[in-house]
Design a protein around this motif. Structure first.
Motif, PDB file in Angstrom:
ATOM      1  N   ALA A  17       0.831  -1.208   0.000  1.00 34.81           N
ATOM      2  CA  ALA A  17       0.000   0.000   0.000  1.00 34.81           C
ATOM      3  C   ALA A  17       0.865   1.257   0.000  1.00 34.81           C
ATOM      4  CB  ALA A  17      -0.927  -0.010   1.211  1.00 34.81           C
ATOM      5  N   ARG A  55      -8.005  13.832  -9.105  1.00 33.27           N
ATOM      6  CA  ARG A  55      -8.698  13.038  -8.088  1.00 33.27           C
ATOM      7  C   ARG A  55     -10.082  12.614  -8.565  1.00 33.27           C
ATOM      8  NH1 ARG A  55      -6.984  12.954  -2.930  1.00 33.27           N
ATOM      9  NH2 ARG A  55      -9.115  12.964  -2.102  1.00 33.27           N
ATOM     10  N   SER A  59      -9.219   6.906  -9.841  1.00 41.63           N
ATOM     11  CA  SER A  59      -9.593   6.393  -8.517  1.00 41.63           C
ATOM     12  C   SER A  59      -8.374   6.186  -7.623  1.00 41.63           C
ATOM     13  CB  SER A  59     -10.356   5.074  -8.668  1.00 41.63           C
ATOM     14  OG  SER A  59      -9.550   4.110  -9.348  1.00 41.63           O
ATOM     15  N   LYS A  62      -7.582   9.455  -6.102  1.00 44.39           N
ATOM     16  CA  LYS A  62      -8.589   9.841  -5.115  1.00 44.39           C
ATOM     17  C   LYS A  62      -8.389   9.096  -3.809  1.00 44.39           C
ATOM     18  CE  LYS A  62     -13.578  10.417  -4.536  1.00 44.39           C
ATOM     19  NZ  LYS A  62     -14.920  10.220  -5.157  1.00 44.39           N
ATOM     20  N   ALA A  63      -7.880   7.861  -3.872  1.00 46.32           N
ATOM     21  CA  ALA A  63      -7.632   7.087  -2.654  1.00 46.32           C
ATOM     22  C   ALA A  63      -6.516   7.694  -1.815  1.00 46.32           C
ATOM     23  CB  ALA A  63      -7.296   5.638  -3.014  1.00 46.32           C
ATOM     24  N   ASN A  65      -4.601  10.642   0.157  1.00 39.77           N
ATOM     25  CA  ASN A  65      -5.060  11.794   0.921  1.00 39.77           C
ATOM     26  C   ASN A  65      -4.849  13.083   0.127  1.00 39.77           C
ATOM     27  OD1 ASN A  65      -4.252  14.066   3.138  1.00 39.77           O
ATOM     28  ND2 ASN A  65      -5.878  12.728   3.878  1.00 39.77           N
ATOM     29  N   THR A 126      -4.805   7.286   7.550  1.00 47.31           N
ATOM     30  CA  THR A 126      -6.263   7.163   7.486  1.00 47.31           C
ATOM     31  C   THR A 126      -6.840   7.339   6.090  1.00 47.31           C
ATOM     32  OG1 THR A 126      -6.451   9.525   8.043  1.00 47.31           O
ATOM     33  CG2 THR A 126      -6.489   7.951   9.866  1.00 47.31           C
ATOM     34  N   ASP A 127      -6.018   7.449   5.059  1.00 39.50           N
ATOM     35  CA  ASP A 127      -6.591   7.560   3.722  1.00 39.50           C
ATOM     36  C   ASP A 127      -7.018   6.178   3.226  1.00 39.50           C
ATOM     37  OD1 ASP A 127      -4.165   6.400   3.325  1.00 39.50           O
ATOM     38  OD2 ASP A 127      -3.349   7.924   2.006  1.00 39.50           O
ATOM     39  N   LYS A 128      -7.472   6.132   1.988  1.00 41.21           N
ATOM     40  CA  LYS A 128      -8.037   4.897   1.451  1.00 41.21           C
ATOM     41  C   LYS A 128      -7.016   4.005   0.754  1.00 41.21           C
ATOM     42  CE  LYS A 128     -12.562   7.030   0.805  1.00 41.21           C
ATOM     43  NZ  LYS A 128     -13.644   7.367  -0.163  1.00 41.21           N
ATOM     44  N   LYS A 129      -5.734   4.299   0.939  1.00 39.61           N
ATOM     45  CA  LYS A 129      -4.699   3.448   0.349  1.00 39.61           C
ATOM     46  C   LYS A 129      -4.526   2.135   1.115  1.00 39.61           C
ATOM     47  CE  LYS A 129      -3.169   5.437  -3.329  1.00 39.61           C
ATOM     48  NZ  LYS A 129      -3.234   4.733  -4.636  1.00 39.61           N
ATOM     49  N   GLY A 130      -5.001   2.087   2.348  1.00 36.90           N
ATOM     50  CA  GLY A 130      -4.934   0.857   3.123  1.00 36.90           C
ATOM     51  C   GLY A 130      -3.614   0.632   3.822  1.00 36.90           C
TER      52      GLY A 130
END
Length: 404
Positions: A17, A55, A59, A62-63, A65, A126-130
């Motif tokens: 990630a 973004r 996608s 956008k994931a 931050n 805390t972003d959506k990258k995991g």
């Protein structure tokens, strides 16, 4: 601003990630550079608007931050601004035209997109990258600083793993430093790392030369593996670890020596060398890069500001040719290691140059404690006083090869 670095411990999926976030940062930066090339004259605000468009369109961007996307835009704009500044200053040679990144190794977050645990031993992205929660391994104590002082968090991928860097805004000056009453001039070289105006020499460690045999062994291992195979990737990683060890050795040596020099003197004078021009000599390029003169100068300036000492960069032209006793120019080749003057003055070539460097610095700054620089002082010089980062040399290029 100081940087504290920790080793990041996580799972394989978390490392993947992090790599994905780094690739997204590289994509945003390269897109910003391409947009500037196609639309000359766009400013930083237009590039910020470009990040919003990216973004919405991609996608994987956008994931990431939003603050990390802004940091990527700032990286691109700093490269663009460097070109304009170099053109305005009429810096000779190449102006540093922005290039597309092919192997980005870091992603930077601002004040959002991450959170520290109560013990400051773990960090969660805390972003959506995991990326999730990573353990921090290191000796620094983040509890000493307020959370508001942490301005940026950077994830760095190196050959030996992943690291987390914290950029903290704080005062880094040491108070109540007692003056030593000593001034010193330094002449860097290849035979000796430096020779000072007192005749002391620091040996050149030659880390690259020592590790060259191991590097060749690892390079042969890489060349024998099939391109694209897992074995080749592992061989490349082992080769990178050897390079990383050499670079760390060189950096630590420069840091240790620079700190000792600064703490032992009130004024330190050194040569304002153009390393980029010097390495054009293919016979000496490897040895010049191995010496690490740039790292040494960088740490001299850093510790000079930290300990409140004066650091002065002088033009190295004719410092080894001029007699430090009578001022006569005695032309000599690089193979001539002893300065012999008509006045009867005989001294080691580098020692003579170090004395001339110190004289030039004192003629610029006056006695220690005087902060007014005489603009009409002889010589093409540049100086750094307490709290001021060394600026580039004013006009002339180095007119003489380095002293070896």
């Amino acid at each position: 601003m100081i940087v504290l670095e920790f080793k990041a411990k996580g799972k394989t999926t978390q490392y993947a990630a992090i790599d994905s976030a780094i690739r997204a940062t590289q994509f945003v930066r390269n897109k910003a550079i391409r947009h500037w090339m196609d639309n000359r004259g766009v400013g930083q605000k237009e590039l910020y608007r470009l990040s919003k468009t990216l973004r919405e369109e991609f996608s994987f961007v956008k994931a990431l931050n939003s603050s990390a996307c802004q940091a990527a835009i700032e990286r691109a704009y700093s490269a663009i601004a460097r070109v304009h500044d170099n053109c305005k200053k009429s810096i000779p040679g190449k102006k540093g035209y922005p290039r597309f990144q092919k192997n980005c190794r870091s992603v930077e977050y601002k004040t959002s997109g991450w959170s520290l645990s109560e013990t400051c031993k773990q960090i969660t992205f805390t972003d959506k990258k995991g990326i999730g929660k990573l353990k921090l391994k290191g000796t620094w104590d983040l509890n000493f600083y307020q959370l508001e002082q942490i301005k940026r968090v950077r994830l760095v991928h190196r050959a030996d793993g992943y690291y987390v860097q914290f950029l903290i805004r704080t005062e880094n000056e040491v108070q109540d430093v007692q003056p030593t009453g000593k001034n010193i001039g330094l002449d860097v070289g290849l035979k000796e790392f430096y020779t000072d105006s007192n005749g002391h020499t620091e040996p050149n460690p030659k880390f690259y030369r020592i590790g060259e045999k191991r590097l060749k062994f690892r390079q042969r291992r890489v060349s024998r593996k099939n391109i694209g195979s897992a074995n080749r990737k592992r061989a490349i990683n082992k080769l990178g670890r050897v390079h990383l060890k050499i670079s760390r050795q060189r950096e630590e040596h420069a840091k240790r020596v620079a700190r000792c020099v600064i703490q032992s003197n009130d004024l330190v004078a050194y040569e304002d060398l153009r390393i980029r021009n010097l390495v054009k000599n293919h016979c000496l390029a490897k040895s010049i890069n191995d010496a690490g003169w740039y790292q040494f100068r960088k740490w001299l300036e850093y510790f000079g500001v930290k300990f409140g000492k004066i650091t002065v960069a002088v033009n190295p032209a004719y410092t080894s040719q001029e007699c430090s006793s009578c001022g006569t120019l005695i032309k000599k080749s690089l193979s001539t290691r002893t300065h012999v003057c008509q006045c009867g003055f005989v001294l080691d070539r580098d020692w003579n140059a170090a004395i001339n460097i110190l004289k030039l610095a004192l003629s610029t700054t006056g006695h220690v404690g005087t902060w007014v620089i005489d603009p009409n002082a002889s010589g093409d010089l540049a100086s750094t006083l307490v709290g001021v980062i060394l600026s580039k040399q004013a006009e002339s290029l180095s007119e003489e090869s380095p002293h070896f």
